[in-house]
Write a protein that holds these residues in place. Structure first.
Motif, mmCIF file in Angstrom:
data_model
loop_
_atom_site.group_PDB
_atom_site.id
_atom_site.type_symbol
_atom_site.label_atom_id
_atom_site.label_comp_id
_atom_site.label_asym_id
_atom_site.label_seq_id
_atom_site.Cartn_x
_atom_site.Cartn_y
_atom_site.Cartn_z
ATOM 1 N N GLU A 1 50.140 50.171 42.279
ATOM 2 C CA GLU A 1 50.960 49.406 43.215
ATOM 3 C C GLU A 1 50.098 48.465 44.055
ATOM 4 O OE1 GLU A 1 54.516 50.189 46.518
ATOM 5 O OE2 GLU A 1 53.385 51.883 45.695
ATOM 6 N N ASP A 2 48.864 48.872 44.354
ATOM 7 C CA ASP A 2 47.937 48.023 45.105
ATOM 8 C C ASP A 2 47.326 46.943 44.222
ATOM 9 O OD1 ASP A 2 48.037 49.649 47.549
ATOM 10 O OD2 ASP A 2 46.905 51.133 46.407
ATOM 11 N N THR A 3 46.919 47.327 43.014
ATOM 12 C CA THR A 3 46.183 46.404 42.157
ATOM 13 C C THR A 3 47.078 45.419 41.423
ATOM 14 O OG1 THR A 3 46.243 47.826 40.193
ATOM 15 C CG2 THR A 3 44.466 48.228 41.773
ATOM 16 N N GLY A 4 48.357 45.777 41.225
ATOM 17 C CA GLY A 4 49.255 44.925 40.461
ATOM 18 C C GLY A 4 49.002 44.973 38.973
ATOM 19 N N ALA A 5 48.266 45.998 38.520
ATOM 20 C CA ALA A 5 47.954 46.131 37.096
ATOM 21 C C ALA A 5 47.716 47.597 36.780
ATOM 22 C CB ALA A 5 46.718 45.314 36.739
ATOM 23 N N TYR A 6 48.024 47.967 35.547
ATOM 24 C CA TYR A 6 47.785 49.320 35.079
ATOM 25 C C TYR A 6 46.501 49.370 34.252
ATOM 26 C CZ TYR A 6 52.494 50.900 36.396
ATOM 27 O OH TYR A 6 53.620 51.259 37.096
ATOM 28 N N LYS A 7 45.662 50.370 34.508
ATOM 29 C CA LYS A 7 44.500 50.584 33.648
ATOM 30 C C LYS A 7 44.981 50.822 32.217
ATOM 31 C CE LYS A 7 43.309 54.235 35.949
ATOM 32 N NZ LYS A 7 42.615 55.489 36.341
ATOM 33 N N PRO A 8 44.252 50.311 31.221
ATOM 34 C CA PRO A 8 42.899 49.780 31.260
ATOM 35 C C PRO A 8 42.780 48.279 31.550
ATOM 36 C CG PRO A 8 43.608 49.959 28.999
ATOM 37 C CD PRO A 8 44.729 50.515 29.834
ATOM 38 N N ASP A 9 43.820 47.644 32.034
ATOM 39 C CA ASP A 9 43.715 46.240 32.428
ATOM 40 C C ASP A 9 42.530 46.092 33.381
ATOM 41 O OD1 ASP A 9 44.034 43.742 33.795
ATOM 42 O OD2 ASP A 9 46.157 43.733 33.272
ATOM 43 N N PRO A 10 41.543 45.254 33.054
ATOM 44 C CA PRO A 10 40.333 45.146 33.876
ATOM 45 C C PRO A 10 40.588 44.688 35.301
ATOM 46 C CG PRO A 10 40.412 43.389 32.231
ATOM 47 C CD PRO A 10 41.493 44.355 31.866
#
Length: 281
Positions: free
Chosen positions: A189-198
């Protein structure tokens, strides 16, 4: 060049679910009511299907809150297991058809409010909100307490802030008597992306440097999932610890895991190795 040491790092960046928390057991318990008696009833079939659906949805809807994404995973697996149509695509926003209201999930599964559905829309929602009830591995809490004496502990997790809150209390302990404290927590929610998205890892590394004053080369990534964490972290030059928990399926990759900087079967073993190293044994 001398071999790397665990104690040369200042920050541990944990994956939580699979590493600290037995999410596979939690997932299977939550899916059992809809998968029993179906082709997806076995542990391997259920977790493989879960992994595939989750990965697909995370790629398509990186801004969807994880609890809502899990509700949609549950609805999709229910449809597949019982040969029913897949839930409708979200419209308007990334979470339009996976909101926690009964009507929204009913619309996604093709059942109206007055029609019977198996399971009910509330069951999809309940699965999405079950994260905080997933069991903690027996060695986790003591290991985190021990490791917190030598490192700053941080989290980079594919969940949302609210979902992690219950897990955080289970790990850290009560406010008035904490076992330890995470120095920082970063969620999808903070990053705006799910791992493994760099983008997720880079966000966390920037925040660690800005907030904790620790450079990326002093960060050690600790994870069970090779595909989500160990491999992508190693490929950008970070130190990695593979917690190769016996029986794990999601994210497992023996060949890539062997390339991690360190490998332990449990977090408890890692904590013991740190203590031995610190004592010069």
């Amino acid at each position: 060049m001398s071999a790397p040491k665990l104690t040369q790092y200042k920050v541990l960046m944990f994956d939580v679910y699979g590493t600290l928390v037995d999410w596979e057991t939690g997932i299977l318990r939550g899916l059992e009511p809809i998968l029993v008696g179906t082709p997806l009833a076995s542990r391997e079939a259920a977790l493989t299907a879960y992994r595939n659906v989750e990965h697909d949805l995370q790629g398509r809807y990186p801004g969807m809150r994880y609890s809502e994404l899990l509700a949609r995973v549950h609805a999709s697996l229910d449809a597949r297991a019982h040969d029913r149509p897949e839930p409708a695509e979200p419209s308007g926003t990334t979470s339009a058809s996976v909101q926690t209201s009964t009507g929204a999930i009913a619309s996604a599964t093709g059942a109206g409010p007055s029609e019977s559905a198996s399971p009910s829309p509330d069951a999809h929602t309940a699965f999405g909100q079950s994260i905080g009830a997933w069991p903690v591995f027996p060695d986790t809490r003591d290991a985190l307490v021990a490791l917190s004496k030598r490192f700053q502990l941080t989290v980079l997790s594919n969940v949302d802030r609210a979902s992690f809150a219950r897990t955080r209390r289970a790990l850290e302990g009560p406010e008035d008597a904490p076992r330890f404290r995470f120095a920082a927590v970063y969620t999808a929610e903070d990053t705006g992306a799910y791992k493994p998205d760099p983008r997720a890892r880079e966000y966390a590394l920037r925040r660690v440097e800005a907030e904790l004053g620790v450079r990326r080369e002093e960060v050690l990534v600790v994870a069970c999932s090779v595909s989500h964490d160990v491999k992508p972290a190693r490929e950008i030059g970070l130190g990695t610890v593979w917690i190769a928990r016996k029986g794990s399926l999601i994210g497992w990759d023996e060949a890539e895991g062997a390339k991690a900087t360190f490998r332990f079967d449990t977090l408890g073993e890692m904590a013991e190795a740190v203590e031995r190293e610190a004592k010069g044994e």
